[in-house]
Scaffold this motif. Sequence first.
Motif: not given
Length: 246
Positions: A95-104, A129-132, A160-165, A180-184
Amino acid sequence: MTSVLIPIPAHDFDPTEVVTPWLRLSAEGFRTVFATPEGKRGSADPFLLKGVIFGRLGAKKAIVEYYHSQLEKDPSFLNPIAYETIAAADYDGLLLPGGHAKGMRPYLESRVLQKKVLDFWNAEKPVAAICHGTIVLARTINSETGHSVIYKKKMTSLTKQLERTAYYLTAWARGSYYRTYPEYVQDEVTRHLKNKSNYQSGPFPTRPFYVKDGHLLTARWPGDAALFADEFVKMLNEEQLLKTRI
């Protein structure tokens, strides 16, 4: 007993995307093992535990309570193994979970973890795998083909819609916290697919969604976590049933 490996970063993982499937797997009687870069206890993104802005946009109250009252008392969570000691043969699923802060980033960029993920993939064990978390898969390259393991797969990810919003709603207060990165994420994932049409954004985010393709299960964001967890349990049970028939 069915065993599932859950790699997480040293800090900043999304609590919903860890707690929700962990609770479901535990309720099923499965053994869960956590792994971090150096084998030291990980921690969730504090903003998601307290609220990103004015106490809002974080994890739901129940998730925060489960995180503090149950996950933080779980022996495996308190004493994770190091990425380098992961042996895919010891587990029935990943199982690969996600998260978006820089510590990821150390989790998302770990070549050691990617090598271990490839072992799970080559053994055709259920991988979720979910999200990031989908970025880890996208960056896992099969040396024999030169392509990512997801190359021929149908899947989803944080859209992209979720991340951008999320970024636009919070940038005034949190800057690039949601980037998290410049690229979505969606752009990176689709860049590794043979057919971009294999990427599925799913319905409006208020409706939970996942994509299953063979032994791969993917979902988009915390709102999908409960359905995602249920489907992963089904995959693991089906895999175990298949083994008993062989």
